[in-house]
Design a protein around this motif. Structure first.
Motif, short mmCIF file in Angstrom:
data_model
loop_
_atom_site.label_atom_id
_atom_site.label_comp_id
_atom_site.label_asym_id
_atom_site.label_seq_id
_atom_site.Cartn_x
_atom_site.Cartn_y
_atom_site.Cartn_z
N UNK A 42 0.85 -1.19 0.00
CA UNK A 42 0.00 0.00 0.00
C UNK A 42 0.88 1.24 0.00
N UNK A 43 0.55 2.21 -0.85
CA UNK A 43 1.39 3.41 -0.96
C UNK A 43 0.52 4.62 -1.27
N UNK A 44 1.18 5.78 -1.30
CA UNK A 44 0.47 7.03 -1.60
C UNK A 44 -0.09 7.03 -3.02
N UNK A 45 0.48 6.22 -3.91
CA UNK A 45 -0.05 6.15 -5.28
C UNK A 45 -1.50 5.68 -5.26
N UNK A 46 -1.77 4.62 -4.50
CA UNK A 46 -3.13 4.08 -4.43
C UNK A 46 -4.06 5.08 -3.76
N UNK A 47 -3.60 5.67 -2.66
CA UNK A 47 -4.44 6.63 -1.94
C UNK A 47 -4.74 7.86 -2.79
N UNK A 48 -3.76 8.32 -3.54
CA UNK A 48 -3.97 9.49 -4.40
C UNK A 48 -4.95 9.18 -5.52
N UNK A 49 -4.79 8.02 -6.13
CA UNK A 49 -5.74 7.61 -7.18
C UNK A 49 -7.14 7.46 -6.60
N UNK A 50 -7.22 6.88 -5.40
CA UNK A 50 -8.52 6.69 -4.77
C UNK A 50 -9.21 8.02 -4.49
#
Length: 200
Positions: A42-50
């Protein structure tokens, strides 16, 4: 005295918001489930896309569907857009000092039982929305039934703690996301060509 009657037909010339919502949902779902399938943490990439594409894009699509009088599209895109926001906050809030300070104590991360309840309720909601797709295209039916299965697999993974179930959910979720991407792109391409290039 003869009255002249003119028939006025109004034509909706606004864009179709469904592809935006489907692509926002689909691409973000694929990226999250690459994580569930074990390809990366889990990373900021997923959170940002979400937050951005999964959340904002679907909420925009929901407002546009509202203006078109499409209750199903409004509820679906609005709900799943806010699902992505809730998931981002669910993962981020425990590590944010603002919330800990305001609450005078650290905000606890969601435990497996609460996550199971969270995913289960989204599964029930999605199953209900699937019933609404039975009068729509086969593509949407695939998206919603596989999404319901995904939520129930995630529920089972949280309840049992069996990592294999979450891994299976990851691969199933990748398929779910790709099916939404396909339907979204198909609608764009079909509208551009003015005919059914890709079946939905």
């Amino acid at each position: 005295m003869v009255e002249n009657q003119n028939k006025i037909t109004l034509k909706d010339t606004t864009a179709n918001p469904a592809p935006l919502g489907l692509l926002g949902f689909g691409l973000t779902t694929v990226l999250l489930n690459f994580h569930n399938a074990g390809f990366y943490p889990m990373s900021s990439m997923i959170l940002s896309m979400g937050f951005a594409y999964g959340g904002i894009a679907q909420i925009i699509a929901s407002v546009m569907e509202y203006k078109k009088g499409n209750t199903f599209g409004m509820v679906a895109f609005g709900s799943y857009g806010l699902f992505w926001w809730s998931l981002v906050f669910l993962l981020m809030v425990p590590s944010m000092t603002f919330f800990s300070t305001a609450a005078k104590s650290p905000v606890q991360a969601a435990d497996p039982a609460s996550l199971a309840a969270y995913f289960f309720m989204w599964g029930i909601f999605t199953l209900g929305m699937f019933v609404g797709t039975l009068k729509k295209g086969r593509g949407l039916q695939v998206v919603f039934i596989t999404l319901a299965v995904l939520f129930f697999l995630l529920t089972a993974g949280e309840i049992t703690g069996i990592k294999t179930i979450t891994l299976i959910a990851g691969y199933e979720g990748i398929f779910t996301g790709l099916s939404a991407v396909y339907v979204g792109l198909a609608e764009v391409i079909n509208e551009e060509y003015g005919r059914r290039v890709l079946p939905v």
